[in-house]
Write a protein that holds these residues in place. Structure first.
Motif, PDB file in Angstrom:
ATOM      1  N   ARG B 266      37.814  40.589  45.689  1.00 13.86           N
ATOM      2  CA  ARG B 266      36.789  39.654  46.098  1.00 13.86           C
ATOM      3  C   ARG B 266      37.399  38.263  45.962  1.00 13.86           C
ATOM      4  NH1 ARG B 266      31.340  39.421  46.084  1.00 13.86           N
ATOM      5  NH2 ARG B 266      30.371  37.478  45.458  1.00 13.86           N
ATOM      6  N   VAL B 267      37.301  37.494  47.024  1.00 11.19           N
ATOM      7  CA  VAL B 267      37.906  36.171  47.019  1.00 11.19           C
ATOM      8  C   VAL B 267      36.810  35.126  47.143  1.00 11.19           C
ATOM      9  CG1 VAL B 267      39.559  34.654  48.152  1.00 11.19           C
ATOM     10  CG2 VAL B 267      39.975  37.112  48.103  1.00 11.19           C
ATOM     11  N   GLU B 268      36.892  34.087  46.329  1.00 11.84           N
ATOM     12  CA  GLU B 268      35.888  33.028  46.369  1.00 11.84           C
ATOM     13  C   GLU B 268      36.544  31.671  46.601  1.00 11.84           C
ATOM     14  OE1 GLU B 268      33.575  33.052  42.821  1.00 11.84           O
ATOM     15  OE2 GLU B 268      32.936  35.139  43.071  1.00 11.84           O
ATOM     16  N   ILE B 269      35.900  30.901  47.436  1.00 13.95           N
ATOM     17  CA  ILE B 269      36.298  29.510  47.647  1.00 13.95           C
ATOM     18  C   ILE B 269      35.307  28.661  46.859  1.00 13.95           C
ATOM     19  CG2 ILE B 269      36.576  27.687  49.339  1.00 13.95           C
ATOM     20  CD1 ILE B 269      36.519  30.079  51.454  1.00 13.95           C
ATOM     21  N   MET B 281      39.906  28.275  43.752  1.00 14.79           N
ATOM     22  CA  MET B 281      39.539  29.575  44.268  1.00 14.79           C
ATOM     23  C   MET B 281      39.661  30.635  43.185  1.00 14.79           C
ATOM     24  SD  MET B 281      42.708  30.889  46.500  1.00 14.79           S
ATOM     25  CE  MET B 281      42.634  32.578  45.998  1.00 14.79           C
ATOM     26  N   LYS B 282      39.003  31.742  43.443  1.00 12.89           N
ATOM     27  CA  LYS B 282      38.996  32.816  42.465  1.00 12.89           C
ATOM     28  C   LYS B 282      39.208  34.137  43.200  1.00 12.89           C
ATOM     29  CE  LYS B 282      35.928  34.601  38.834  1.00 12.89           C
ATOM     30  NZ  LYS B 282      34.587  34.467  38.257  1.00 12.89           N
ATOM     31  N   THR B 283      40.112  34.938  42.671  1.00 13.39           N
ATOM     32  CA  THR B 283      40.317  36.281  43.224  1.00 13.39           C
ATOM     33  C   THR B 283      40.086  37.284  42.118  1.00 13.39           C
ATOM     34  OG1 THR B 283      42.053  35.355  44.603  1.00 13.39           O
ATOM     35  CG2 THR B 283      41.886  37.745  44.528  1.00 13.39           C
ATOM     36  N   VAL B 284      39.211  38.225  42.357  1.00 13.56           N
ATOM     37  CA  VAL B 284      38.946  39.266  41.365  1.00 13.56           C
ATOM     38  C   VAL B 284      39.378  40.594  41.951  1.00 13.56           C
ATOM     39  CG1 VAL B 284      37.211  40.359  39.904  1.00 13.56           C
ATOM     40  CG2 VAL B 284      36.976  37.957  40.540  1.00 13.56           C
ATOM     41  N   GLN B 285      40.207  41.290  41.209  1.00 13.67           N
ATOM     42  CA  GLN B 285      40.721  42.569  41.695  1.00 13.67           C
ATOM     43  C   GLN B 285      40.533  43.609  40.613  1.00 13.67           C
ATOM     44  OE1 GLN B 285      42.235  43.506  44.549  1.00 13.67           O
ATOM     45  NE2 GLN B 285      43.085  45.450  43.953  1.00 13.67           N
ATOM     46  N   ASP B 286      39.799  44.664  40.944  1.00 10.85           N
ATOM     47  CA  ASP B 286      39.621  45.754  39.982  1.00 10.85           C
ATOM     48  C   ASP B 286      40.645  46.824  40.311  1.00 10.85           C
ATOM     49  OD1 ASP B 286      38.870  47.669  38.254  1.00 10.85           O
ATOM     50  OD2 ASP B 286      36.738  47.604  38.733  1.00 10.85           O
ATOM     51  N   MET B 287      41.630  46.960  39.436  1.00 11.67           N
ATOM     52  CA  MET B 287      42.697  47.918  39.712  1.00 11.67           C
ATOM     53  C   MET B 287      42.599  49.141  38.820  1.00 11.67           C
ATOM     54  SD  MET B 287      45.892  45.399  40.172  1.00 11.67           S
ATOM     55  CE  MET B 287      46.981  46.795  39.953  1.00 11.67           C
ATOM     56  N   GLY B 288      41.435  49.342  38.229  1.00 11.76           N
ATOM     57  CA  GLY B 288      41.301  50.486  37.353  1.00 11.76           C
ATOM     58  C   GLY B 288      41.738  50.185  35.935  1.00 11.76           C
ATOM     59  N   ALA B 289      42.192  48.985  35.689  1.00 13.34           N
ATOM     60  CA  ALA B 289      42.531  48.579  34.332  1.00 13.34           C
ATOM     61  C   ALA B 289      41.235  48.420  33.553  1.00 13.34           C
ATOM     62  CB  ALA B 289      43.312  47.283  34.364  1.00 13.34           C
ATOM     63  N   PRO B 290      41.295  48.276  32.225  1.00 18.02           N
ATOM     64  CA  PRO B 290      40.065  48.160  31.451  1.00 18.02           C
ATOM     65  C   PRO B 290      39.139  47.060  31.953  1.00 18.02           C
ATOM     66  CG  PRO B 290      41.943  48.411  30.004  1.00 18.02           C
ATOM     67  CD  PRO B 290      42.488  48.346  31.387  1.00 18.02           C
ATOM     68  N   ALA B 291      39.705  45.936  32.364  1.00 20.45           N
ATOM     69  CA  ALA B 291      38.863  44.868  32.886  1.00 20.45           C
ATOM     70  C   ALA B 291      39.414  44.436  34.239  1.00 20.45           C
ATOM     71  CB  ALA B 291      38.857  43.688  31.922  1.00 20.45           C
ATOM     72  N   PRO B 292      38.551  43.940  35.137  1.00 16.77           N
ATOM     73  CA  PRO B 292      39.068  43.446  36.408  1.00 16.77           C
ATOM     74  C   PRO B 292      40.022  42.273  36.156  1.00 16.77           C
ATOM     75  CG  PRO B 292      36.656  43.391  36.363  1.00 16.77           C
ATOM     76  CD  PRO B 292      37.110  43.754  34.998  1.00 16.77           C
ATOM     77  N   LEU B 293      40.962  42.101  37.050  1.00 14.92           N
ATOM     78  CA  LEU B 293      41.948  41.054  36.885  1.00 14.92           C
ATOM     79  C   LEU B 293      41.554  39.867  37.755  1.00 14.92           C
ATOM     80  CD1 LEU B 293      44.697  43.669  37.250  1.00 14.92           C
ATOM     81  CD2 LEU B 293      44.094  42.516  35.119  1.00 14.92           C
ATOM     82  N   THR B 294      41.731  38.704  37.212  1.00 16.45           N
ATOM     83  CA  THR B 294      41.252  37.518  37.897  1.00 16.45           C
ATOM     84  C   THR B 294      42.348  36.469  38.001  1.00 16.45           C
ATOM     85  OG1 THR B 294      39.090  37.891  36.927  1.00 16.45           O
ATOM     86  CG2 THR B 294      39.466  35.750  37.878  1.00 16.45           C
ATOM     87  N   ARG B 295      42.410  35.875  39.178  1.00 17.85           N
ATOM     88  CA  ARG B 295      43.278  34.715  39.353  1.00 17.85           C
ATOM     89  C   ARG B 295      42.377  33.544  39.713  1.00 17.85           C
ATOM     90  NH1 ARG B 295      45.304  31.545  43.347  1.00 17.85           N
ATOM     91  NH2 ARG B 295      47.468  30.896  43.205  1.00 17.85           N
TER      92      ARG B 295
END
Lengths: 200, 312
Positions: B266-269, B281-295
């Motif tokens: 999910r990408v946010e401006i 901006m924010k990018t949230v990626q759920d890769m199956g890790a314990p918590a979603p990863l965010t940039r």
């Protein structure tokens, strides 16, 4: 037994003769490019496996720049410069260690910041290969265990070469590998690590 | 199976370095071997100017999709709430100060990844077609200051071979009428124009991505307004209130999810409420890790420059 194995992919020229271009580069700096031409692809592969192809381009170049600046300190008695180069590359990767391979890659790509190279399929492959329990186990592994493990598994270094790369005694390499393996085993749901802690 | 063999087997099958990368690395080495050839001195930009330039800029998410979305492309629009925000954003942008786009756009951002205390400064140079010409990163100093001359980190390097692949997608040739602009962006997406070589995915996503890149460049106000209006017609765009950028600045975000099993990103401006200037901006990626990863990022500076690797 995991310390010794054949490495058919090692370039014959690399095993010998690295000291020569380094020695020559002391007087003729350009001679150092021979070392780059010989080892850059292998260094790139190692870094790409750990951080992804985009970071690998930069860190490959940086590895040789640092090596070039430090070439006066190179022990010319060592014919094979790979442990030295992998040591530099490993320290550069360590600066990025918080950005674990898969997430670093995916997140950065999703952020669009590394999206200018045609690396889509590779990115997907590394992300997939590092998914699952092994990826998590690797991510959870402290750096002092992960580094020797990956230098053996992904850079094809011997224990002695890992010792030279990380600048620690070979006994330390053995014990870190052993503990690292035990931790991975536990993380993967294997046997109690204390049972098999003595390993070579 | 022993763990080292397991690791060997799981080793990512990576491609060898490209000839361009090898050449670039070798060139850097050759340059270092010739101490007589120095880089031109770089003049740091005064902080105040940087902030002004940052205030003038609006940027957005740049996203790469690896998944296919099943929904028909180019049909539908953003949610009503997002459309309302974007209408307001367009009206505000239209009254912005005149800006002349440069041959290249320079962007400096603060970037933070979830679970990592250390923040990075990232520099990006975009070509006038909106594709990436160069990128580099350095460590953040106290208070969001960037030590861009830090030699140890990732110095900026050129990406791609040619400097200007698609002069036909120069931003100055883009129409400023929203419907014409929309048509043009979807047509460009279908023909691979104005994209990075590895941009893939459905056209909705390519258009979203392209708009994101374009918004990040210094742009004439009427084009920026038209881009906001076009964004309102891209299916899947929604609004998220109470978002924060990497600086902790409060903002309002336009978000788009890939919504696919293979890609849950999910990408946010993130825009400043009221002024609609770009915050981050924010990018949230759920890769199956314990918590979603965010940039998460925050824009520090943007400016027009005449060549890649040039700093304003």
């Amino acid at each position: 037994m995991i310390g010794i194995r054949a490495r058919p992919d090692r370039p014959a020229a690399a095993a010998q003769g690295d000291a020569e271009p380094i020695r020559r580069s002391l007087a003729e700096p350009d001679a150092f490019t021979a070392l780059h031409d010989r080892h850059a692809p292998a260094i790139h592969r190692y870094v790409a496996r750990r951080l992804g192809p985009d970071a690998a381009d930069d860190l490959m170049a940086e590895t040789f720049l640092i090596a070039f600046r430090k070439r006066r300190r190179y022990d010319l008695a060592r014919a094979d410069a790979r442990p030295w180069l992998y040591g530099i590359a490993t320290r550069l990767v360590a600066r990025h260690r918080k950005a674990e391979t898969a997430r670093y890659l995916l997140l950065e790509r999703l952020g669009g910041e590394t999206a200018a190279e045609p690396v889509d399929s590779e990115a997907r492959v590394s992300a997939q290969a590092l998914r699952g329990p092994l990826a998590r186990a690797l991510a959870d592994l402290p750096e002092i265990y992960r580094e020797p493990l990956l230098l053996v598994a992904w850079a094809d270094l011997t224990y002695e070469e890992v010792a030279a790369a990380l600048d620690v005694p070979v006994g330390t390499v053995r014990s870190r590998l052993s503990r690292g393996r035990a931790r991975l085993r536990t993380a993967l749901g294997g046997a109690d690590p204390t049972e098999e802690d003595i390993d070579g | 199976m022993d763990e080292i063999a397991l690791l060997r087997e799981a080793a990512p099958d990576v491609a060898p370095p490209t000839d361009a990368a090898l050449r670039a690395g070798r060139d850097r080495l050759t340059a270092a071997a010739r101490p007589a050839r120095r880089w031109a001195p770089r003049v740091p930009r005064p902080a105040a100017l940087g902030l002004l330039a940052g205030a003038a800029a609006v940027a957005a998410a740049v996203a790469i999709t690896m998944a296919q979305v099943v929904a028909p492309e180019g049909h539908g629009s953003a949610t009503a709430a997002a459309a309302e925000v974007l209408r307001d954003a367009a009206a505000t942008a239209r009254n912005g100060p005149p800006v002349k786009p440069g041959v290249y756009s320079y962007i400096r951002e603060l970037v933070v990844f979830s679970g990592e205390p250390e923040r990075q400064c990232q520099e990006t140079w975009l070509r006038r077609d909106g594709s990436m010409a160069a990128v580099g990163a350095s460590s953040e100093q106290a208070g969001g200051r960037c030590e861009i001359h830090d030699p140890g980190h990732r110095p900026p390097t050129l990406r791609g071979d040619d400097s200007d692949r698609h002069p036909d997608t120069d931003v100055s040739t883009l129409p400023t009428a929203p419907s014409a602009l929309r048509e043009r962006l979807y047509s460009d997406a279908a023909h691979g124009r104005g994209q990075n070589p590895d941009d893939k995915g459905p056209r909705d996503q390519l258009v979203f991505t392209r708009i994101g890149r374009l918004l990040r460049m210094p742009l004439p106000p009427e084009l920026r307004a038209a881009l906001f209006q076009t964004l309102a017609t891209v299916p899947g765009v929604d609004v998220v209130r109470d978002e924060k950028d990497a600086f902790g600045r409060q903002g309002i975000a336009l978000a788009r999810s890939f919504g696919d099993q293979g890609n849950t990103a999910r990408v946010e401006i993130i825009l400043a409420p009221g002024t609609y200037r770009y915050l981050g901006m924010k990018t949230v990626q759920d890769m199956g890790a314990p918590a979603p990863l965010t940039r998460l990022s925050a824009l520090l500076t943007t400016a027009a420059v005449t060549r890649p690797l040039q700093r304003p």
